[in-house]
Design a protein around this motif. Structure first.
Motif, PDB file in Angstrom:
ATOM      1  N   GLN A  94      24.303  44.802 -34.857  1.00 12.62           N
ATOM      2  CA  GLN A  94      24.682  45.873 -35.782  1.00 12.62           C
ATOM      3  C   GLN A  94      24.006  45.693 -37.132  1.00 12.62           C
ATOM      4  OE1 GLN A  94      28.964  45.738 -35.796  1.00 12.62           O
ATOM      5  NE2 GLN A  94      29.148  47.051 -33.988  1.00 12.62           N
ATOM      6  N   ARG A  95      23.935  44.439 -37.619  1.00 17.12           N
ATOM      7  CA  ARG A  95      23.285  44.173 -38.901  1.00 17.12           C
ATOM      8  C   ARG A  95      21.801  44.539 -38.858  1.00 17.12           C
ATOM      9  NH1 ARG A  95      24.550  38.770 -38.977  1.00 17.12           N
ATOM     10  NH2 ARG A  95      26.776  38.781 -38.705  1.00 17.12           N
ATOM     11  N   SER A  96      21.123  44.140 -37.794  1.00 16.37           N
ATOM     12  CA  SER A  96      19.691  44.452 -37.694  1.00 16.37           C
ATOM     13  C   SER A  96      19.466  45.959 -37.567  1.00 16.37           C
ATOM     14  CB  SER A  96      19.053  43.712 -36.525  1.00 16.37           C
ATOM     15  OG  SER A  96      19.573  44.175 -35.299  1.00 16.37           O
ATOM     16  N   LYS A  97      20.387  46.651 -36.885  1.00 18.14           N
ATOM     17  CA  LYS A  97      20.283  48.102 -36.756  1.00 18.14           C
ATOM     18  C   LYS A  97      20.454  48.768 -38.120  1.00 18.14           C
ATOM     19  CE  LYS A  97      21.976  51.413 -33.416  1.00 18.14           C
ATOM     20  NZ  LYS A  97      23.061  51.728 -32.484  1.00 18.14           N
ATOM     21  N   GLU A  98      21.413  48.289 -38.902  1.00 25.28           N
ATOM     22  CA  GLU A  98      21.638  48.843 -40.244  1.00 25.28           C
ATOM     23  C   GLU A  98      20.434  48.584 -41.143  1.00 25.28           C
ATOM     24  OE1 GLU A  98      25.225  46.963 -41.479  1.00 25.28           O
ATOM     25  OE2 GLU A  98      26.494  48.189 -40.165  1.00 25.28           O
ATOM     26  N   LEU A  99      19.831  47.399 -41.045  1.00 22.77           N
ATOM     27  CA  LEU A  99      18.651  47.089 -41.856  1.00 22.77           C
ATOM     28  C   LEU A  99      17.500  48.030 -41.535  1.00 22.77           C
ATOM     29  CD1 LEU A  99      18.597  43.177 -41.883  1.00 22.77           C
ATOM     30  CD2 LEU A  99      19.023  44.698 -43.815  1.00 22.77           C
ATOM     31  N   ARG A 100      17.310  48.312 -40.264  1.00 15.39           N
ATOM     32  CA  ARG A 100      16.234  49.210 -39.866  1.00 15.39           C
ATOM     33  C   ARG A 100      16.481  50.628 -40.370  1.00 15.39           C
ATOM     34  NH1 ARG A 100      16.794  48.413 -34.348  1.00 15.39           N
ATOM     35  NH2 ARG A 100      16.973  46.193 -34.232  1.00 15.39           N
ATOM     36  N   GLN A 101      17.758  51.058 -40.355  1.00 15.82           N
ATOM     37  CA  GLN A 101      18.077  52.406 -40.817  1.00 15.82           C
ATOM     38  C   GLN A 101      17.895  52.533 -42.328  1.00 15.82           C
ATOM     39  OE1 GLN A 101      22.028  53.146 -39.364  1.00 15.82           O
ATOM     40  NE2 GLN A 101      21.314  53.767 -37.334  1.00 15.82           N
ATOM     41  N   GLU A 102      18.158  51.455 -43.065  1.00 17.52           N
ATOM     42  CA  GLU A 102      18.002  51.474 -44.508  1.00 17.52           C
ATOM     43  C   GLU A 102      16.542  51.379 -44.919  1.00 17.52           C
ATOM     44  OE1 GLU A 102      20.382  48.293 -45.965  1.00 17.52           O
ATOM     45  OE2 GLU A 102      22.265  49.245 -45.395  1.00 17.52           O
ATOM     46  N   GLY A 103      15.691  51.008 -44.009  1.00 16.95           N
ATOM     47  CA  GLY A 103      14.267  50.890 -44.309  1.00 16.95           C
ATOM     48  C   GLY A 103      13.920  49.544 -44.908  1.00 16.95           C
ATOM     49  N   ALA A 104      14.802  48.581 -44.778  1.00 20.61           N
ATOM     50  CA  ALA A 104      14.534  47.249 -45.316  1.00 20.61           C
ATOM     51  C   ALA A 104      13.460  46.578 -44.475  1.00 20.61           C
ATOM     52  CB  ALA A 104      15.810  46.420 -45.299  1.00 20.61           C
ATOM     53  N   ASP A 105      12.868  45.530 -45.047  1.00 19.31           N
ATOM     54  CA  ASP A 105      11.853  44.779 -44.312  1.00 19.31           C
ATOM     55  C   ASP A 105      12.467  44.199 -43.053  1.00 19.31           C
ATOM     56  OD1 ASP A 105       9.931  45.303 -46.158  1.00 19.31           O
ATOM     57  OD2 ASP A 105      10.277  43.470 -47.316  1.00 19.31           O
ATOM     58  N   VAL A 106      11.726  44.306 -41.974  1.00 14.12           N
ATOM     59  CA  VAL A 106      12.184  43.777 -40.701  1.00 14.12           C
ATOM     60  C   VAL A 106      12.007  42.265 -40.721  1.00 14.12           C
ATOM     61  CG1 VAL A 106      11.834  43.883 -38.224  1.00 14.12           C
ATOM     62  CG2 VAL A 106      11.498  45.914 -39.606  1.00 14.12           C
ATOM     63  N   PRO A 107      13.029  41.519 -40.315  1.00 16.55           N
ATOM     64  CA  PRO A 107      12.894  40.061 -40.338  1.00 16.55           C
ATOM     65  C   PRO A 107      11.786  39.598 -39.408  1.00 16.55           C
ATOM     66  CG  PRO A 107      14.900  40.717 -39.194  1.00 16.55           C
ATOM     67  CD  PRO A 107      14.313  41.947 -39.805  1.00 16.55           C
ATOM     68  N   PRO A 108      11.126  38.450 -39.734  1.00 17.08           N
ATOM     69  CA  PRO A 108      10.024  37.979 -38.884  1.00 17.08           C
ATOM     70  C   PRO A 108      10.521  37.631 -37.489  1.00 17.08           C
ATOM     71  CG  PRO A 108      10.638  36.305 -40.479  1.00 17.08           C
ATOM     72  CD  PRO A 108      11.410  37.541 -40.821  1.00 17.08           C
ATOM     73  N   GLY A 109       9.601  37.751 -36.556  1.00 19.17           N
ATOM     74  CA  GLY A 109       9.931  37.417 -35.172  1.00 19.17           C
ATOM     75  C   GLY A 109      10.291  38.640 -34.355  1.00 19.17           C
ATOM     76  N   THR A 110      10.154  39.815 -34.918  1.00 20.12           N
ATOM     77  CA  THR A 110      10.464  41.024 -34.169  1.00 20.12           C
ATOM     78  C   THR A 110       9.190  41.614 -33.582  1.00 20.12           C
ATOM     79  OG1 THR A 110      10.200  42.399 -36.118  1.00 20.12           O
ATOM     80  CG2 THR A 110      12.419  41.558 -35.676  1.00 20.12           C
ATOM     81  N   ILE A 111       9.352  42.613 -32.779  1.00 17.91           N
ATOM     82  CA  ILE A 111       8.206  43.246 -32.120  1.00 17.91           C
ATOM     83  C   ILE A 111       7.311  43.937 -33.139  1.00 17.91           C
ATOM     84  CG2 ILE A 111       9.422  45.384 -31.619  1.00 17.91           C
ATOM     85  CD1 ILE A 111       6.946  43.758 -29.257  1.00 17.91           C
ATOM     86  N   GLU A 112       7.926  44.494 -34.197  1.00 15.38           N
ATOM     87  CA  GLU A 112       7.129  45.159 -35.222  1.00 15.38           C
ATOM     88  C   GLU A 112       6.197  44.165 -35.919  1.00 15.38           C
ATOM     89  OE1 GLU A 112      10.432  45.590 -34.952  1.00 15.38           O
ATOM     90  OE2 GLU A 112      10.585  47.708 -34.382  1.00 15.38           O
ATOM     91  N   ASP A 113       6.715  42.967 -36.179  1.00 19.26           N
ATOM     92  CA  ASP A 113       5.913  41.924 -36.815  1.00 19.26           C
ATOM     93  C   ASP A 113       4.730  41.544 -35.926  1.00 19.26           C
ATOM     94  OD1 ASP A 113       5.310  40.000 -38.796  1.00 19.26           O
ATOM     95  OD2 ASP A 113       6.334  38.434 -37.620  1.00 19.26           O
ATOM     96  N   TRP A 114       4.990  41.387 -34.656  1.00 18.92           N
ATOM     97  CA  TRP A 114       3.933  41.021 -33.713  1.00 18.92           C
ATOM     98  C   TRP A 114       2.871  42.117 -33.641  1.00 18.92           C
ATOM     99  CZ3 TRP A 114       2.125  43.133 -29.149  1.00 18.92           C
ATOM    100  CH2 TRP A 114       1.265  42.332 -28.417  1.00 18.92           C
ATOM    101  N   LEU A 115       3.306  43.384 -33.601  1.00 18.44           N
ATOM    102  CA  LEU A 115       2.356  44.493 -33.527  1.00 18.44           C
ATOM    103  C   LEU A 115       1.489  44.563 -34.783  1.00 18.44           C
ATOM    104  CD1 LEU A 115       4.579  47.260 -31.927  1.00 18.44           C
ATOM    105  CD2 LEU A 115       2.580  46.188 -30.901  1.00 18.44           C
ATOM    106  N   GLU A 116       2.088  44.281 -35.940  1.00 21.97           N
ATOM    107  CA  GLU A 116       1.326  44.298 -37.184  1.00 21.97           C
ATOM    108  C   GLU A 116       0.253  43.213 -37.191  1.00 21.97           C
ATOM    109  OE1 GLU A 116       2.319  43.401 -41.811  1.00 21.97           O
ATOM    110  OE2 GLU A 116       3.787  44.566 -40.665  1.00 21.97           O
TER     111      GLU A 116
END
Length: 170
Positions: free
Chosen positions: A93-115
């Motif tokens: 739930q916390r990670s979902k809320e962070l993504r909705q707020e547009g906050a930086d995605v914590p390292p180790g996620t798929i977005e980080d790897w794609l970047e």
């Protein structure tokens, strides 16, 4: 012998005809195996909500086993299991809320790897901006000169191979 039907849920096969397939697909074993398969992909929040409404299974608590297995209507989760599951739900739930707020995605996620991957690919493309000319074909060292090769391995002459008179269309 005829065609056979293989059921991925039950990991078994049988002769494929309308009666056998209908009997299998409506059978208790198949329905249970299918439910277990789909339960593997359920959301942690749904599992937690369902497990909190169930009473603990006495047989499972006493012996560590239950004759009903995953089909038991009582809960087989201990207090520690429920705490771990609730912590997992809160983290999601916390990670979902962070993504909705547009906050930086914590390292180790798929977005980080794609970047990181996009950066590597762009660097590789900029390094190879000048296309290299392919090297002309050369026979490996130790091969005889082209003139010494048998006719079957030589390239055809510029006009093509001469056709013998007896094979010409006439």
């Amino acid at each position: 012998m005829g065609k056979r039907y293989f059921c991925d849920y039950c990991d078994r096969s049988f002769q494929d005809n309308l009666h056998n397939r209908k009997k299998h697909l409506n059978g208790v074993q198949h329905l249970r195996a299918k439910r277990v398969w789909y339960d593997l992909f359920r959301d942690a929040a749904a599992i937690l909500q369902e497990e909190q409404t169930k009473k603990p299974c006495r047989k499972f608590l006493q012996t560590g086993q239950c004759d009903f297995g995953s089909n038991c209507r009582f809960s087989h989760m201990t207090e520690q299991d429920l705490e771990k599951l609730s912590a997992q739900v809160q983290g999601e739930q916390r990670s979902k809320e962070l993504r909705q707020e547009g906050a930086d995605v914590p390292p180790g996620t798929i977005e980080d790897w794609l970047e990181k991957r996009a950066k590597r690919l762009s660097a590789a493309q900029s390094n190879s901006a000048v296309p290299e000319k392919p090297a002309p074909f050369q026979y490996p060292p130790g091969w005889p000169p082209v003139q010494d090769l048998p006719p079957s391995l030589q390239a055809p002459p510029p006009g093509g191979w001469p056709v013998p008179p007896n094979l010409q269309w006439g």
